[in-house]
Design an enzyme around this catalytic site. Structure first.
Site, PDB file in Angstrom:
ATOM      1  N   ARG A 233      17.488  21.249 -22.105  1.00  0.00           N
ATOM      2  CA  ARG A 233      16.813  22.343 -21.225  1.00  0.00           C
ATOM      3  C   ARG A 233      16.532  22.111 -19.900  1.00  0.00           C
ATOM      4  O   ARG A 233      16.460  20.947 -19.447  1.00  0.00           O
ATOM      5  CB  ARG A 233      15.306  22.278 -22.093  1.00  0.00           C
ATOM      6  CG  ARG A 233      15.382  22.848 -23.426  1.00  0.00           C
ATOM      7  CD  ARG A 233      15.331  24.343 -23.354  1.00  0.00           C
ATOM      8  NE  ARG A 233      15.493  25.210 -24.571  1.00  0.00           N
ATOM      9  CZ  ARG A 233      16.548  25.432 -25.261  1.00  0.00           C
ATOM     10  NH1 ARG A 233      17.697  25.064 -25.094  1.00  0.00           N
ATOM     11  NH2 ARG A 233      16.543  26.191 -26.522  1.00  0.00           N
ATOM     12  N   GLU A 262      17.468  31.524 -16.267  1.00  0.00           N
ATOM     13  CA  GLU A 262      18.673  31.724 -16.634  1.00  0.00           C
ATOM     14  C   GLU A 262      18.782  33.539 -16.467  1.00  0.00           C
ATOM     15  O   GLU A 262      18.070  33.833 -17.075  1.00  0.00           O
ATOM     16  CB  GLU A 262      19.184  31.266 -17.726  1.00  0.00           C
ATOM     17  CG  GLU A 262      19.199  29.806 -17.644  1.00  0.00           C
ATOM     18  CD  GLU A 262      19.771  28.984 -18.992  1.00  0.00           C
ATOM     19  OE1 GLU A 262      20.125  29.911 -19.840  1.00  0.00           O
ATOM     20  OE2 GLU A 262      19.829  27.715 -19.006  1.00  0.00           O
ATOM     21  N   HIS A 281      25.234  27.581 -19.621  1.00  0.00           N
ATOM     22  CA  HIS A 281      24.665  27.797 -21.045  1.00  0.00           C
ATOM     23  C   HIS A 281      25.525  28.071 -22.103  1.00  0.00           C
ATOM     24  O   HIS A 281      25.531  28.401 -22.915  1.00  0.00           O
ATOM     25  CB  HIS A 281      23.259  28.520 -20.955  1.00  0.00           C
ATOM     26  CG  HIS A 281      22.568  28.065 -22.004  1.00  0.00           C
ATOM     27  ND1 HIS A 281      21.103  28.154 -22.082  1.00  0.00           N
ATOM     28  CD2 HIS A 281      22.457  27.359 -23.349  1.00  0.00           C
ATOM     29  CE1 HIS A 281      20.490  27.410 -22.828  1.00  0.00           C
ATOM     30  NE2 HIS A 281      21.390  27.263 -23.840  1.00  0.00           N
TER      31      HIS A 281
END
Length: 323
Positions: A233, A262, A281
């Protein structure tokens, strides 16, 4: 029974529709992250299936008959676990998918940076040919590869690192010492983690206690040849402090797949920092991980609709009996 899918980014949700329909439910797709829209639409939902939408205390307060909230994925920081527990609503995640994918990605980032592959590639493309790397670095056999966290993914990462000859270590105050001994991994206290890790791979949930675990103070205690890898994270790292440490050469490199915001902001200092690999990601992904995630999430919904025992309930500590 109504199951509301708040939002998703999948090419198809036919698998979820079929599994839920077979259990006597109807899947209603909202495709919204707006809390007001969620409050208006979810009041009569029997279950929520969530990807990124924020399931706040206000959203949860509006739920009149919800039996379960299921998050597509491992992290649940977009769901107010305490508020759900107070209403007697279990929250489930899918912690047993993409273990191999994330572990592979973490190790790929670590090995690339430890061998200075991106830096050497940039030098060659820029016209510099040297048989020495841009900076000195230690052999793997003299490097401690440590994880913050010792759960499924952390253990998979360390097992992948083992054949390369790294010294293996981990920090996790919630894991008994016997588990470390059985895995052949040396346990570290937090202070030892900062001092000893040549490669530090983060595998912790994001909580108030772990937010910005890697910050200015901890970075100052790390080795100058240390590499930080984060596939967990983004909020585990104070990214501005990390960019500063990289720029000042106080640590050797960083491989990051997750970020507090993000997509990563265009003007974020990490984009200008040296010796950093940034991926978007993608660590969770493979052709097989996507359908597995969708299937397991839908199966969690089905168990709730049928009144069967739930698995992977993450807010057990907050749960009160349903009225």
């Amino acid at each position: 029974m109504k199951v509301i899918l708040t939002d998703h980014g999948f090419a198809s949700i036919d698998q979820e529709k079929r599994l839920i329909a077979d259990a006597g439910g109807e899947l209603v797709v909202l495709q919204t992250k707006d809390p007001e829209a969620l409050i208006a639409a979810c009041a009569d939902a029997d279950a929520l299936l969530v990807q990124w939408a924020p399931i706040t205390a206000a959203v949860i307060a509006a739920l009149r008959r919800c039996k379960v909230i299921v998050r597509y994925g491992i992290g649940v920081d977009n769901v107010d676990l305490k508020a759900a527990g107070a209403r007697g609503i279990p929250v489930c995640n899918v912690p047993d998918y993409c273990i191999d994918e994330v572990a592979d990605h973490a190790l790929a980032l670590a090995l690339s940076l430890a061998r200075q592959v991106p830096q050497t590639d940039a030098a060659v493309r820029g016209g510099t040919w040297k048989i020495l790397p841009p900076s000195p670095f230690p052999a793997f056999r003299s490097t401690t590869f440590a994880t913050a966290g010792f759960g499924r993914i952390a253990r998979a990462v360390l097992e992948r690192a083992r054949p390369f000859g790294f010294k293996l270590a981990a920090y996790d105050p919630f894991v008994p010492s016997a588990a470390f001994a059985e895995a052949g991994v040396r346990p570290l206290e937090l202070d030892g983690l900062w001092r000893e890790a040549g490669i530090l791979s983060l595998h912790l949930p994001l909580t108030p206690d772990t937010r910005h675990l890697v910050d200015e103070a901890s970075l100052a205690r790390m080795r100058s040849d240390a590499i930080v890898v984060n596939t967990a994270r983004g909020g585990l790292i104070d990214a501005v402090a990390l960019a500063r440490a990289l720029g000042d050469k106080r640590i050797a490199g960083a491989g990051l797949d997750v970020f507090e915001t993000e997509p990563l902001e265009p003007d974020h200092p990490l984009r200008r920092a040296p010796n950093v690999i940034l991926t978007s990601h993608t660590a969770w992904y493979s052709g097989g991980s996507v359908p597995e995630l969708q299937r397991k999430s839908a199966e969690a919904i089905v168990r709730a609709l049928r009144g069967e025992p739930l698995v992977h309930v993450v807010n057990t500590a907050f749960l009160t009996p349903s009225p």
